[in-house]
Write a protein that holds these residues in place. Structure first.
Motif, PDB file in Angstrom:
ATOM      1  N   ASN A 175       0.849  -1.179   0.000  1.00  0.00           N
ATOM      2  CA  ASN A 175       0.000   0.000   0.000  1.00  0.00           C
ATOM      3  C   ASN A 175       0.897   1.246   0.000  1.00  0.00           C
ATOM      4  OD1 ASN A 175      -2.272   1.665   0.193  1.00  0.00           O
ATOM      5  ND2 ASN A 175      -2.274   1.578   2.434  1.00  0.00           N
ATOM      6  N   PRO A 176       1.576   1.524  -1.121  1.00  0.00           N
ATOM      7  CA  PRO A 176       2.588   2.583  -1.152  1.00  0.00           C
ATOM      8  C   PRO A 176       1.999   3.993  -1.212  1.00  0.00           C
ATOM      9  CG  PRO A 176       2.392   1.567  -3.310  1.00  0.00           C
ATOM     10  CD  PRO A 176       1.468   0.816  -2.408  1.00  0.00           C
ATOM     11  N   PRO A 177       2.229   4.821  -0.193  1.00  0.00           N
ATOM     12  CA  PRO A 177       1.705   6.184  -0.223  1.00  0.00           C
ATOM     13  C   PRO A 177       2.349   7.040  -1.300  1.00  0.00           C
ATOM     14  CG  PRO A 177       3.142   5.863   1.684  1.00  0.00           C
ATOM     15  CD  PRO A 177       2.929   4.520   1.065  1.00  0.00           C
ATOM     16  N   CYS A 178       3.574   6.701  -1.704  1.00  0.00           N
ATOM     17  CA  CYS A 178       4.261   7.479  -2.737  1.00  0.00           C
ATOM     18  C   CYS A 178       3.510   7.426  -4.059  1.00  0.00           C
ATOM     19  CB  CYS A 178       5.692   6.969  -2.912  1.00  0.00           C
ATOM     20  SG  CYS A 178       5.807   5.193  -3.279  1.00  0.00           S
ATOM     21  N   VAL A 179       2.920   6.281  -4.370  1.00  0.00           N
ATOM     22  CA  VAL A 179       2.191   6.109  -5.628  1.00  0.00           C
ATOM     23  C   VAL A 179       0.937   6.976  -5.642  1.00  0.00           C
ATOM     24  CG1 VAL A 179       0.893   4.458  -7.046  1.00  0.00           C
ATOM     25  CG2 VAL A 179       3.096   3.799  -6.062  1.00  0.00           C
ATOM     26  N   ARG A 180       0.270   7.059  -4.506  1.00  0.00           N
ATOM     27  CA  ARG A 180      -0.992   7.807  -4.437  1.00  0.00           C
ATOM     28  C   ARG A 180      -0.793   9.297  -4.672  1.00  0.00           C
ATOM     29  NH1 ARG A 180      -1.760   4.658   0.203  1.00  0.00           N
ATOM     30  NH2 ARG A 180      -1.602   6.487   1.553  1.00  0.00           N
ATOM     31  N   VAL A 181       0.359   9.845  -4.261  1.00  0.00           N
ATOM     32  CA  VAL A 181       0.524  11.300  -4.320  1.00  0.00           C
ATOM     33  C   VAL A 181       1.211  11.782  -5.585  1.00  0.00           C
ATOM     34  CG1 VAL A 181       0.585  11.441  -1.799  1.00  0.00           C
ATOM     35  CG2 VAL A 181       2.743  11.271  -3.079  1.00  0.00           C
ATOM     36  N   CYS A 182       1.765  10.877  -6.398  1.00  0.00           N
ATOM     37  CA  CYS A 182       2.506  11.302  -7.588  1.00  0.00           C
ATOM     38  C   CYS A 182       1.549  11.870  -8.633  1.00  0.00           C
ATOM     39  CB  CYS A 182       3.296  10.136  -8.178  1.00  0.00           C
ATOM     40  SG  CYS A 182       4.232  10.578  -9.668  1.00  0.00           S
ATOM     41  N   PRO A 183       1.693  13.138  -9.012  1.00  0.00           N
ATOM     42  CA  PRO A 183       0.730  13.750  -9.946  1.00  0.00           C
ATOM     43  C   PRO A 183       0.910  13.318 -11.392  1.00  0.00           C
ATOM     44  CG  PRO A 183       2.462  15.327  -9.416  1.00  0.00           C
ATOM     45  CD  PRO A 183       2.716  14.107  -8.561  1.00  0.00           C
ATOM     46  N   CYS A 239       6.416  12.391  -3.616  1.00  0.00           N
ATOM     47  CA  CYS A 239       6.653  11.004  -3.224  1.00  0.00           C
ATOM     48  C   CYS A 239       7.636  10.920  -2.062  1.00  0.00           C
ATOM     49  CB  CYS A 239       7.170  10.204  -4.406  1.00  0.00           C
ATOM     50  SG  CYS A 239       8.750  10.783  -5.088  1.00  0.00           S
ATOM     51  N   MET A 240       8.614  11.823  -2.030  1.00  0.00           N
ATOM     52  CA  MET A 240       9.581  11.840  -0.942  1.00  0.00           C
ATOM     53  C   MET A 240       8.909  12.235   0.367  1.00  0.00           C
ATOM     54  SD  MET A 240      12.913  13.518  -2.813  1.00  0.00           S
ATOM     55  CE  MET A 240      13.982  13.214  -1.396  1.00  0.00           C
ATOM     56  N   ALA A 241       7.999  13.190   0.278  1.00  0.00           N
ATOM     57  CA  ALA A 241       7.271  13.628   1.475  1.00  0.00           C
ATOM     58  C   ALA A 241       6.338  12.533   1.978  1.00  0.00           C
ATOM     59  CB  ALA A 241       6.479  14.891   1.174  1.00  0.00           C
ATOM     60  N   ALA A 242       5.787  11.752   1.060  1.00  0.00           N
ATOM     61  CA  ALA A 242       4.827  10.714   1.439  1.00  0.00           C
ATOM     62  C   ALA A 242       5.507   9.461   1.972  1.00  0.00           C
ATOM     63  CB  ALA A 242       3.947  10.355   0.243  1.00  0.00           C
ATOM     64  N   CYS A 243       6.733   9.175   1.517  1.00  0.00           N
ATOM     65  CA  CYS A 243       7.417   7.957   1.945  1.00  0.00           C
ATOM     66  C   CYS A 243       7.837   8.064   3.407  1.00  0.00           C
ATOM     67  CB  CYS A 243       8.648   7.706   1.070  1.00  0.00           C
ATOM     68  SG  CYS A 243       9.627   6.275   1.616  1.00  0.00           S
ATOM     69  N   PRO A 244       7.359   7.167   4.276  1.00  0.00           N
ATOM     70  CA  PRO A 244       7.705   7.251   5.702  1.00  0.00           C
ATOM     71  C   PRO A 244       9.050   6.619   6.040  1.00  0.00           C
ATOM     72  CG  PRO A 244       6.163   5.455   5.353  1.00  0.00           C
ATOM     73  CD  PRO A 244       6.377   6.099   4.007  1.00  0.00           C
ATOM     74  N   TYR A 245       9.768   6.121   5.020  1.00  0.00           N
ATOM     75  CA  TYR A 245      11.012   5.400   5.262  1.00  0.00           C
ATOM     76  C   TYR A 245      12.251   6.126   4.741  1.00  0.00           C
ATOM     77  CZ  TYR A 245       7.410   1.870   5.790  1.00  0.00           C
ATOM     78  OH  TYR A 245       6.269   1.198   6.164  1.00  0.00           O
TER      79      TYR A 245
END
Length: 266
Positions: free
Chosen positions: A132-140, A165-171
């Motif tokens: 469930n990658p948050p980076c994918v969801r936010v990439c415009p 994507c960098m801001a969304a990635c928690p790792y």
């Protein structure tokens, strides 16, 4: 009027037929992109395995057996093969790197493991290729996307450098090219088989998708001296499933619900 009506009905019928075929086309393309994974070799992308499930690539890192020397070998193999430049400042580009347990597993505690007991102990960090990658969801621009086999990809040509994507990635698994990375790569050191990136582009580990397509293991796995397991998480006979069944493992920040597919054997 009758002619116009007949044309409309004809077009509508063709459209309905086209939409009815789309699911079959999509399913067929996902099935065609790979085959079943063996016990010790990676295989290509995203077909159903022998058990009827789609392939889901995963990695398990043996933190008890991995040494600083092996970690460095893994880093050098990955970065050399993927034209990752070495920059001695805060703009360092990282696909895989050593990190302390304290930063890898903040606040994690259970019966078998407590990060405070290993303040200086390190393990490898990389993209977790989350379910469930948050980076994918936010990439415009859809420059980062998830393949059917679970690998979270980067299309360097579509990336506009917004860094969402960098801001969304928690790792902290992504790096941004503030400068042209090619300036830090000697011509003699460049790998022609893998594309170089440009200024203003985000990059990260891609699970060596190009090697999986050739039936090979990721570079880090190949040089890890048996301390990194890789394979199809959906195949109970794969190396990664076997070791996860036998050994206790944790994942980074499980409370966030991203479901990482990089496991750490304790």
């Amino acid at each position: 009027m009758k002619s116009t009506r007949r044309k409309f009905i004809k077009i509508a019928g063709m459209s309905a037929l086209g939409w009815s075929l789309c699911p079959a086309l999509f399913n067929g393309s996902s099935r065609a992109a790979g085959h079943n994974e063996g016990h010790s070799e990676g295989h290509s992308e995203s077909s159903a395995n022998a058990h009827g499930h789609g392939v889901r690539w995963a990695m398990a890192i043996d933190t008890a057996r991995m040494t600083d020397e092996i970690m460095q070998k893994c880093i050098e193999a990955c970065h050399s093969a993927h034209n990752v430049p070495h920059i001695n400042n805060k703009q360092e580009i990282k696909w895989i790197w050593p990190e302390t347990f304290h930063h890898l597993f903040p606040g994690q505690m259970n019966d078998h493991f407590h990060t405070n007991e290993f303040p200086e102990r390190k393990a490898l960090a990389l993209c977790n290729h989350c379910d469930n990658p948050p980076c994918v969801r936010v990439c415009p621009t859809k420059a980062t996307f998830k393949r059917p086999d679970g690998i979270v990809m980067m299309d360097f040509h579509r990336c506009v450098g917004c860094r969402y994507c960098m801001a969304a990635c928690p790792y902290g698994s992504r790096s941004f090219n503030f400068a042209d990375p090619r300036k830090y790569l000697k011509e003699s050191e460049r790998t022609l088989e893998f594309p170089t990136r440009t200024k203003g582009v985000v990059e990260k580990c891609l699970f060596c998708y190009e090697r999986l397509a050739e039936g090979k293991q990721p570079y880090c796995v190949e040089v890890s001296e048996g301390t990194i397991y890789f394979g199809d998480l959906n195949d109970p006979h794969s190396d990664v499933r076997k070791v996860l069944k036998e050994r206790y493992a944790i994942r980074r920040k499980p409370e966030l619900g991203t479901s990482p597919c990089v496991y750490y054997l304790i």
